[in-house]
Each structure stands twice: as structure tokens, then as C-alpha cells.
Scaffold this active site. Structure first.
Site, PDB file in Angstrom:
ATOM      1  N   TYR A   1       0.795  -1.227   0.000  1.00 28.14           N
ATOM      2  CA  TYR A   1       0.000   0.000   0.000  1.00 28.14           C
ATOM      3  C   TYR A   1       0.832   1.284   0.000  1.00 28.14           C
ATOM      4  O   TYR A   1       0.276   2.373  -0.094  1.00 28.14           O
ATOM      5  CB  TYR A   1      -0.943   0.006   1.220  1.00 28.14           C
ATOM      6  CG  TYR A   1      -2.227  -0.750   0.982  1.00 28.14           C
ATOM      7  CD1 TYR A   1      -2.228  -2.127   0.839  1.00 28.14           C
ATOM      8  CD2 TYR A   1      -3.445  -0.081   0.899  1.00 28.14           C
ATOM      9  CE1 TYR A   1      -3.405  -2.816   0.621  1.00 28.14           C
ATOM     10  CE2 TYR A   1      -4.625  -0.766   0.685  1.00 28.14           C
ATOM     11  CZ  TYR A   1      -4.601  -2.138   0.542  1.00 28.14           C
ATOM     12  OH  TYR A   1      -5.774  -2.806   0.323  1.00 28.14           O
TER      13      TYR A   1
ATOM     14  N   LYS B   1       2.195 -15.513   2.971  1.00 26.58           N
ATOM     15  CA  LYS B   1       2.397 -16.312   1.755  1.00 26.58           C
ATOM     16  C   LYS B   1       3.904 -16.556   1.663  1.00 26.58           C
ATOM     17  O   LYS B   1       4.549 -16.295   0.618  1.00 26.58           O
ATOM     18  CB  LYS B   1       1.826 -15.543   0.550  1.00 26.58           C
ATOM     19  CG  LYS B   1       1.807 -16.323  -0.747  1.00 26.58           C
ATOM     20  CD  LYS B   1       0.881 -17.535  -0.740  1.00 26.58           C
ATOM     21  CE  LYS B   1       1.131 -18.382  -1.980  1.00 26.58           C
ATOM     22  NZ  LYS B   1       0.495 -19.719  -1.894  1.00 26.58           N
TER      23      LYS B   1
ATOM     24  N   ASP C   1      -3.836 -18.572   1.179  1.00 28.50           N
ATOM     25  CA  ASP C   1      -4.765 -19.318   0.312  1.00 28.50           C
ATOM     26  C   ASP C   1      -5.515 -20.381   1.117  1.00 28.50           C
ATOM     27  O   ASP C   1      -6.740 -20.516   1.040  1.00 28.50           O
ATOM     28  CB  ASP C   1      -4.042 -19.920  -0.912  1.00 28.50           C
ATOM     29  CG  ASP C   1      -2.744 -20.624  -0.580  1.00 28.50           C
ATOM     30  OD1 ASP C   1      -2.314 -20.606   0.587  1.00 28.50           O
ATOM     31  OD2 ASP C   1      -2.145 -21.234  -1.501  1.00 28.50           O
TER      32      ASP C   1
ATOM     33  N   ASP D   1      -6.880  -6.823   3.915  1.00 34.50           N
ATOM     34  CA  ASP D   1      -7.968  -6.202   3.156  1.00 34.50           C
ATOM     35  C   ASP D   1      -8.865  -7.283   2.551  1.00 34.50           C
ATOM     36  O   ASP D   1     -10.085  -7.256   2.679  1.00 34.50           O
ATOM     37  CB  ASP D   1      -7.371  -5.327   2.040  1.00 34.50           C
ATOM     38  CG  ASP D   1      -8.450  -4.701   1.185  1.00 34.50           C
ATOM     39  OD1 ASP D   1      -9.415  -4.160   1.761  1.00 34.50           O
ATOM     40  OD2 ASP D   1      -8.344  -4.753  -0.058  1.00 34.50           O
TER      41      ASP D   1
ATOM     42  N   ASP E   1     -13.056  -8.750   3.718  1.00 33.86           N
ATOM     43  CA  ASP E   1     -14.283  -8.752   2.900  1.00 33.86           C
ATOM     44  C   ASP E   1     -14.877 -10.160   2.898  1.00 33.86           C
ATOM     45  O   ASP E   1     -16.103 -10.342   2.978  1.00 33.86           O
ATOM     46  CB  ASP E   1     -13.997  -8.305   1.455  1.00 33.86           C
ATOM     47  CG  ASP E   1     -14.249  -6.802   1.254  1.00 33.86           C
ATOM     48  OD1 ASP E   1     -14.013  -6.029   2.210  1.00 33.86           O
ATOM     49  OD2 ASP E   1     -14.674  -6.404   0.138  1.00 33.86           O
TER      50      ASP E   1
HETATM   51  C1  IPM Z   1     -10.645  -0.902   2.990  1.00 32.49           C
HETATM   52  C2  IPM Z   1     -10.627  -0.413   1.563  1.00 32.49           C
HETATM   53  C3  IPM Z   1      -9.366   0.365   1.255  1.00 32.49           C
HETATM   54  C4  IPM Z   1      -8.192  -0.584   1.467  1.00 32.49           C
HETATM   55  C5  IPM Z   1      -9.320   0.995  -0.139  1.00 32.49           C
HETATM   56  C6  IPM Z   1     -10.471   1.968  -0.345  1.00 32.49           C
HETATM   57  C7  IPM Z   1      -8.019   1.681  -0.421  1.00 32.49           C
HETATM   58  O1  IPM Z   1     -10.811  -1.477   0.687  1.00 32.49           O
HETATM   59  O2  IPM Z   1     -10.597  -0.066   3.917  1.00 32.49           O
HETATM   60  O3  IPM Z   1     -10.768  -2.109   3.216  1.00 32.49           O
HETATM   61  O4  IPM Z   1      -7.823  -1.339   0.562  1.00 32.49           O
HETATM   62  O5  IPM Z   1      -7.644  -0.571   2.569  1.00 32.49           O
HETATM   63 MN    MN Z   2     -11.269  -3.347   1.671  1.00 36.30          MN
END
Ligand code: IPM
Ligand code: MN
Ligand code: NAD
Length: 360
Positions: free
Chosen positions: A139, A196, A229, A253, A257
């Protein structure tokens, strides 16, 4: 004897873009319904402001946040009218990097069995936390392009891992494990490091060495490891096995999700961007969701639970617990938005929680 007046906590509120502008006002109403002694100041940083005057972060903005506020509540950034995403990068990643908010704490909890896409899973089966490194990795934007637009174009994106950065996030995870209980009151017992290192041997090697070293200082905590993975597969096969997961910026990240999917979707997931002792920032895991923005359909729960997390961080445990209890009730009674089986709009779902919190 009279009690000293509780000091007013100063909170900066930055709703940002898209559904951030809908869910954050609901989170703010809920905070106010708890009667918390807070002073809220709103900032218009985001796409509208950028398109108006090209400002992403006003001069001295991060210094001002760190100096004048105890915490920051953020919605989301991302707008189709700003395809470069420059404002999101400068505001959101700017706060994380320049305010050195190195621990991205993302709790994963299932509030109602009906919300989990997996068979036979109950709320008590999903109660883990992802501690994501938040200031380095891929990042940092180190790298570049060479011979752009030609057949010989080269793009590099460097994965930056510092000894200091890796060590402090791993230590944070062990400390978190020691200090936080599960929702059922039982102690946390395990820290799992996810990497990884079988392919990315340089960075992975550093994480492996530091993890082994730091884990020796916490003999009462089980130290485990999984490749990222395999972890993704295990997370959907049997999420019961996870307790505290520590990982780098990008893996964190992605797996959060995935973990949000286990909780009922991105509308349910909360997060904190923390540097102990410094002004920290709290935001839901979801983004600005342009396709549903402005329609009063976005789920405000992630933002409301984020507000609870922030109040807990500021020492307002009773207020945080009140909010969590109200959200649990709303989810169970389906006084909620459509994505989690209700029929309310964003505002109405937020108002239901605020009313529940405020009655007494
Ligand atoms: C998160 C988002 C951010 C990240 C993006 C918007 C840069 O996906 O906060 O999870 O990847 O950290
Ligand atoms: Mn995210
Ligand atoms: P997103 O989280 O905005 O949306 C992903 C999916 O989840 C969509 O289907 C969306 O409708 C749904 N969703 C998200 N939040 C929801 C909610 N509260 N209630 C109901 N449904 C919800 O991710 P994306 O589509 O990949 O990104 C959209 C924009 O947001 C992009 O510009 C991205 O960079 C940005 N983004 C910002 C942040 C942040 O500021 N913290 C986080 C993630 C993405």
C-alpha cells in the site's frame, strides 16, 4: 463528594462519499442517543469538495485531527466522478499512514444464524478478529512505471515490510488476544499469523522470524500459522477455528471482505484504525457503494457498530454495550435493511436502533 465532570471527547466526523453520507448520520444519531459526553465536528472532505475546489486534505489537516480530536469517525471514499481515486488515497490512506494508525482492527461476529451463508453455523461459532497491518506492505505506493504505453512497459509495486512495522503489529495481536474476551466471556487463546511465505520468501521470512520471536514472550497463547490461500478455504469450511488473525495490509484487506460475507455482508462489518495513545480513526469496512448511494437502502449497521467500537476505545464502555445490544435486537427482529432480511430504509433502520438505545 461530587464526581468530577467527565471530560467531553472530541470527535471529528468525515462522512465522505456515497453511502458514507447516509450511514454516518445514522451512526451519529445513535451516539447521541446514548447520551455520551461527546462533541462532534463534521468535515466535508470527499469527492464533492475535491470537485469543487481540488482540495483533498486541507493544509495541516492531519496535524489538526491529531491535535484537536480524540477520535475520527469516517464513512467511505470513492466516487465515479473521480476515476483516479486520488482523494480517497490522500484522505483515507493519508490518515492511516501519516497519523501512523498501524493496527487495523476488524472484528468478525455473527449476530444471527440466518445471516451466515454457511450451513449449521451459529452466532457463537463466529467470533474472531483480524488485526491487519495498516501502514506498509504493497500500500505504500513504492514502485513505478517505465516505458508506459509502449509494448515494453514495466510496472513494479513494491511490498515494503519493516522489522519495526512487522514486530509492532504482531505484538499488538498478542496483546489484543491477552486483553480481549470473546462475546461469551471466555478468554481468547490463539494468534494465527497468515502470510504467503512459501512464495514471497523475503517478506514472508521476516514475518515468520518475528512471529516466532514475539510468540515466545506469550507462552500462554497458542501461536499458529496458515498460508493465506489455505486460510481462505478454511474460513468458509470452518470459521470456528479462528480467534485472532494477524496479517499484512493486502491480505488483511481481502480476508476481511471474505469475513464480512460470513457476517451477512459488507453492511455488517466494523473497523478501527488504531495507534495506541494517538488519535485513532474508525470506519465501516465497506466502501461508498455508488450503485446504491442516495437510495436510502444502505445498511447502517456496520457504521453504527463502528461508532460503538470508537466509544469503547474512548473508554465509554457502557455506551458501546448499549449500542451493541440495540443492534443485536434490531437484527434479530429484522428491524433492518433489505440486505439482511428486513424491509426498512437506511434512516428508518438507524432510527430504530437510536430509539432502542435512547429508551430507559
Ligand atoms: C478498505 C478499503 C481500502 C483498502 C481501499 C479503499 C483503499 O478497501 O478499507 O478495506 O484497501 O484498505
Ligand atoms: Mn477493503
Ligand atoms: P463497496 O464496499 O462499496 O461495495 C461492495 C458491495 O457491497 C456492493 O454490492 C455494495 O452494494 C455492497 N455494500 C457495501 N456496503 C453496503 C451497505 N452498507 N449496505 C448494503 N450493501 C452494501 O466496495 P466496491 O464496490 O468495491 O467499491 C466502491 C467504492 O468504494 C470504490 O471507489 C472503492 O475504492 C471504495 N472503497 C472505499 C472504502 C473506504 O473508504 N473505506 C472501502 C472499500 C471500498
Amino acid at each position: 463528594m461530587t464526581e468530577p465532570a467527565p471530560s467531553k471527547k472530541r470527535i471529528a466526523v468525515i462522512p465522505g462519499d456515497g453511502i458514507g453520507k447516509e450511514v454516518i448520520p445514522q451512526a451519529v444519531n445513535v451516539i447521541q442517543a446514548t447520551g455520551a459526553t461527546v462533541e462532534l465536528t463534521e468535515f466535508d472532505w470527499g469527492a464533492d469538495r475535491y470537485l469543487r475546489d481540488r482540495t483533498t486534505v486541507p493544509a495541516d489537516g492531519f496535524a489538526m485531527l491529531g491535535r484537536d480530536f480524540d477520535a475520527i469517525l469516517v464513512g467511505a471514499f470513492g466516487d465515479p466522478r473521480v476515476p483516479t481515486n486520488i482523494h480517497a488515497k490522500q484522505i483515507l490512506l493519508g490518515m492511516r499512514f501519516q497519523m501512523d494508525l498501524y493496527a487495523n482492527v476488524r472484528p468478525v461476529r455473527l449476530l444471527d444464524a440466518a445471516l451466515c451463508p454457511l450451513k449449521g453455523i451459529e452466532p457463537k461459532d463466529i467470533d474472531f478478529v483480524v488485526i491487519r497491518e495498516n501502514t506498509e506492505g504493497v500500500y505504500t505506493d513504492a514502485g513505478g512505471v517505465f516505458k508506459q504505453g509502449t509494448p515494453d512497459e514495466i510496472a513494479t509495486q513494491e511490498d515494503i515490510n519493516t522489522r519495526k512495522g512487522v514486530e509492532r503489529i504482531i505484538r499488538y495481536a498478542f496483546e489484543y488476544c491477552e486483553r480481549h474476551k470473546k462475546l461469551d466471556g471466555s478468554p481468547r487463546k490463539q494468534v494465527l499469523m497468515c502470510d504467503k511465505s512459501n512464495a514471497m520468501t523475503h517478506a514472508g521470512g521476516l514475518w515468520q522470524r518475528v512471529f516466532k520471536e514475539v510468540s515466545r514472550e506469550y507462552p500462554q497463547i497458542m501461536a499458529q500459522h496458515m498460508y493465506v490461500d489455505a486460510l481462505c478455504m478454511q474460513m468458509v469450511r470452518d470459521p470456528r477455528q479462528f480467534d485472532v488473525i494477524v496479517t499484512n495490509n493486502m491480505f488483511g484487506d481481502i480476508i476481511t471482505d471474505l469475513a464480512a460475507g460470513l457476517q451477512g455482508g459488507l453492511g455488517m462489518a466494523a473497523s478501527g484504525n488504531i495507534h495506541p495513545g494517538k488519535t485513532s480513526m474508525f470506519e465501516p469496512v465497506h466502501g461508498s457503494a455508488p450503485p446504491i448511494a442516495g437510495k436510502n437502502v444502505a445498511n447502517p449497521v456496520g457504521a453504527i457498530l463502528t461508532a460503538a467500537m470508537m466509544l469503547g476505545h474512548l473508554g465509554m464502555t457502557r455506551e458501546a454495550e448499549k449500542i451493541e445490544a440495540a443492534v443485536l435486537e434490531a437484527v434479530r427482529q429484522k428491524k433492518a435493511t433489505q440486505d439482511i432480511g428486513g424491509s426498512l430504509g437506511t434512516r428508518e433502520a438507524g432510527e430504530w436502533v437510536a430509539n432502542f438505545v435512547g429508551r430507559e
